[in-house]
Design a protein around this motif. Structure first.
Motif, short mmCIF file in Angstrom:
data_model
loop_
_atom_site.label_atom_id
_atom_site.label_comp_id
_atom_site.label_asym_id
_atom_site.label_seq_id
_atom_site.Cartn_x
_atom_site.Cartn_y
_atom_site.Cartn_z
N HIS A 184 3.27 -24.60 -33.72
CA HIS A 184 4.84 -25.03 -34.44
C HIS A 184 5.16 -26.09 -34.43
O HIS A 184 5.72 -26.67 -34.73
CB HIS A 184 5.36 -24.29 -32.68
CG HIS A 184 6.96 -24.28 -32.98
ND1 HIS A 184 7.77 -25.39 -32.44
CD2 HIS A 184 8.05 -23.00 -33.65
CE1 HIS A 184 9.06 -25.17 -33.28
NE2 HIS A 184 8.89 -23.31 -33.31
N GLU A 185 4.46 -27.22 -33.55
CA GLU A 185 5.11 -28.66 -32.79
C GLU A 185 4.47 -29.36 -35.30
O GLU A 185 5.00 -29.96 -35.81
CB GLU A 185 3.81 -29.47 -32.22
CG GLU A 185 4.68 -29.20 -31.30
CD GLU A 185 3.99 -30.17 -30.30
OE1 GLU A 185 4.52 -30.06 -28.84
OE2 GLU A 185 2.67 -30.19 -30.48
N ILE A 186 3.35 -28.67 -35.57
CA ILE A 186 2.98 -29.36 -37.42
C ILE A 186 3.82 -28.08 -38.24
O ILE A 186 2.83 -27.93 -39.60
CB ILE A 186 1.90 -29.65 -37.06
CG1 ILE A 186 1.22 -27.95 -36.82
CG2 ILE A 186 0.95 -30.51 -35.67
CD1 ILE A 186 -0.80 -27.90 -36.63
N GLY A 187 4.31 -27.26 -37.97
CA GLY A 187 4.91 -26.73 -38.54
C GLY A 187 3.83 -25.07 -39.51
O GLY A 187 4.43 -24.96 -40.36
N LEU A 188 2.95 -25.26 -38.63
CA LEU A 188 2.06 -23.60 -39.31
C LEU A 188 3.06 -23.18 -38.87
O LEU A 188 2.52 -22.26 -39.56
CB LEU A 188 0.98 -24.17 -39.03
CG LEU A 188 -0.13 -22.88 -39.07
CD1 LEU A 188 0.28 -22.24 -40.35
CD2 LEU A 188 -1.16 -22.71 -38.31
N VAL A 189 3.09 -22.82 -37.27
CA VAL A 189 3.85 -21.43 -36.75
C VAL A 189 5.88 -21.84 -37.03
O VAL A 189 6.08 -23.26 -36.42
CB VAL A 189 4.04 -21.37 -35.62
CG1 VAL A 189 4.78 -20.58 -34.58
CG2 VAL A 189 2.14 -20.51 -35.66
N GLN A 190 6.40 -21.25 -36.87
CA GLN A 190 8.26 -21.10 -37.05
C GLN A 190 9.15 -21.00 -36.30
O GLN A 190 9.61 -21.06 -35.83
CB GLN A 190 8.65 -20.34 -38.56
CG GLN A 190 8.40 -21.38 -40.26
CD GLN A 190 6.91 -21.27 -40.43
OE1 GLN A 190 6.30 -20.37 -40.59
NE2 GLN A 190 6.21 -22.89 -39.65
N GLU A 191 8.03 -19.86 -35.07
CA GLU A 191 8.90 -19.50 -34.04
C GLU A 191 7.47 -19.11 -33.40
O GLU A 191 6.87 -18.47 -33.65
CB GLU A 191 9.55 -18.52 -33.84
CG GLU A 191 10.87 -17.97 -32.83
CD GLU A 191 11.66 -17.23 -33.11
OE1 GLU A 191 12.42 -17.04 -32.53
OE2 GLU A 191 12.10 -16.31 -34.06
N VAL A 192 7.84 -19.74 -31.69
CA VAL A 192 6.69 -19.25 -30.31
C VAL A 192 7.87 -18.72 -29.51
O VAL A 192 8.51 -18.73 -29.17
CB VAL A 192 5.82 -20.17 -29.93
CG1 VAL A 192 5.31 -19.73 -28.73
CG2 VAL A 192 5.27 -20.82 -31.19
N VAL A 193 7.27 -16.88 -29.09
CA VAL A 193 8.16 -16.45 -28.16
C VAL A 193 7.36 -15.44 -27.32
O VAL A 193 5.61 -15.85 -27.67
CB VAL A 193 9.00 -15.20 -29.07
CG1 VAL A 193 9.33 -15.94 -29.71
CG2 VAL A 193 7.55 -14.36 -29.86
N PRO A 194 7.25 -15.38 -26.26
CA PRO A 194 6.70 -14.40 -25.06
C PRO A 194 6.14 -13.41 -26.33
O PRO A 194 6.23 -12.88 -26.81
CB PRO A 194 7.30 -14.05 -24.33
CG PRO A 194 8.31 -15.21 -23.83
CD PRO A 194 8.38 -15.07 -25.45
N ALA A 195 4.81 -12.64 -25.94
CA ALA A 195 4.04 -10.98 -26.39
C ALA A 195 4.75 -9.86 -26.19
O ALA A 195 4.95 -9.66 -27.23
CB ALA A 195 2.58 -11.62 -25.78
#
Length: 270
Positions: A184-195
């Motif tokens: 997420h920090e580097i822009g590969l992922v746009q959102e991180v959420v609990p499974a």
């Protein structure tokens, strides 16, 4: 939509289709059958006007996809290399699985990554619009650790990650994994959420996109990909056509009427 053995397909009334890689016993790795079914599915989705957005995920919580099923490498259809008598006929089975390369699909595809994503999974992730990841998701490419050049995967990730991050992930091979937080920090992922919230999060954004005029959405999508892949001046020339094609008069009239009425779209801060 036809029946599939390696995919689970679900189409909702909100214009969102869910495609699940369904081989959890091998971490959703793809064999020749899955490759063929993905190619068929992407092309069928082009023709289904009821589907406006696709969410792509993997069965279970351990893996999104781990690339080629190593247990199926003896299958001739999975062989990467030249065909016939000259090196000019080169086959890459990965061409069968990616939504844009295999299906010429220009409807938004959102990836919901629920565990490991590695190796050949980057064929898929390289051609989605954006990625939402569960907190336990990891990203890595073990090719070099097993004596294989990471070529197509590296090129796909260079479209989504900074050069140094691609170099480190690809050259470290199986010795290091990228966390969802770092992705997420580097822009590969746009959102991180609990499974437990992954499906809800992916479904929410997909349904929102699907609620908007499809021609405007698809023309915008094409514009971004053209700008990514072409030179800037070349992309601007294509943009003139996309503006004409993507601005549907009826949708424009409806949007203007909504704005003039004073109605404003409720929004969510990310």
């Amino acid at each position: 939509m036809g029946r599939f053995e390696t995919l689970d397909y679900e189409a909702g009334e909100d214009g969102v289709a869910w495609v699940t890689l369904d081989r959890p016993e091998v971490h959703n790795a793809f064999d020749a059958r899955m490759m063929r079914e993905l190619r068929t599915l992407w092309r069928e989705l082009r023709e289904d006007d009821a589907v406006r957005v696709v969410v792509l995920t993997g069965a279970g919580e351990r893996a999104f996809c781990t690339g080629v099923d190593r247990g199926a490498l003896g299958d001739p259809e999975l062989r990467i290399g030249t065909r016939g008598g000259t090196p000019l006929h080169f086959d890459d089975p990965g061409d069968w699985i990616s939504p844009k390369t295999a299906g010429d699909l220009w409807k938004p595809v959102v990836a919901a990554v629920n565990g490991m994503a590695c190796g050949g999974a980057f064929y898929l992730l390289g051609q989605v619009e954006f990625i939402i990841a569960a907190e336990h998701a990891t990203f890595f490419d073990p090719h070099t650790s097993y004596g294989m050049a990471a070529v197509f995967e590296s090129m796909a990730m260079l479209q989504r990650m900074p050069l140094g991050e691609v170099m480190r992930m690809q050259l470290m091979g199986a010795h290091e994994r990228l966390s969802a937080r770092r992705a997420h920090e580097i822009g590969l992922v746009q959102e991180v959420v609990p499974a437990s919230e992954l499906r809800e999060a992916a479904g929410r954004v997909a349904a929102t996109i699907a609620s908007q005029p499809p021609l405007a959405v698809q023309a915008t999508l094409r514009a971004v990909w053209y700008a990514q892949e072409l030179g800037y001046r070349q992309a601007l020339e294509v943009a003139k056509t996309l503006v004409q094609v993507g601005n549907d008069p009826q949708s424009l009239a409806e949007g203007q009427a909504s704005f003039a009425s004073g109605a404003r779209t409720p929004w969510r801060l990310r």
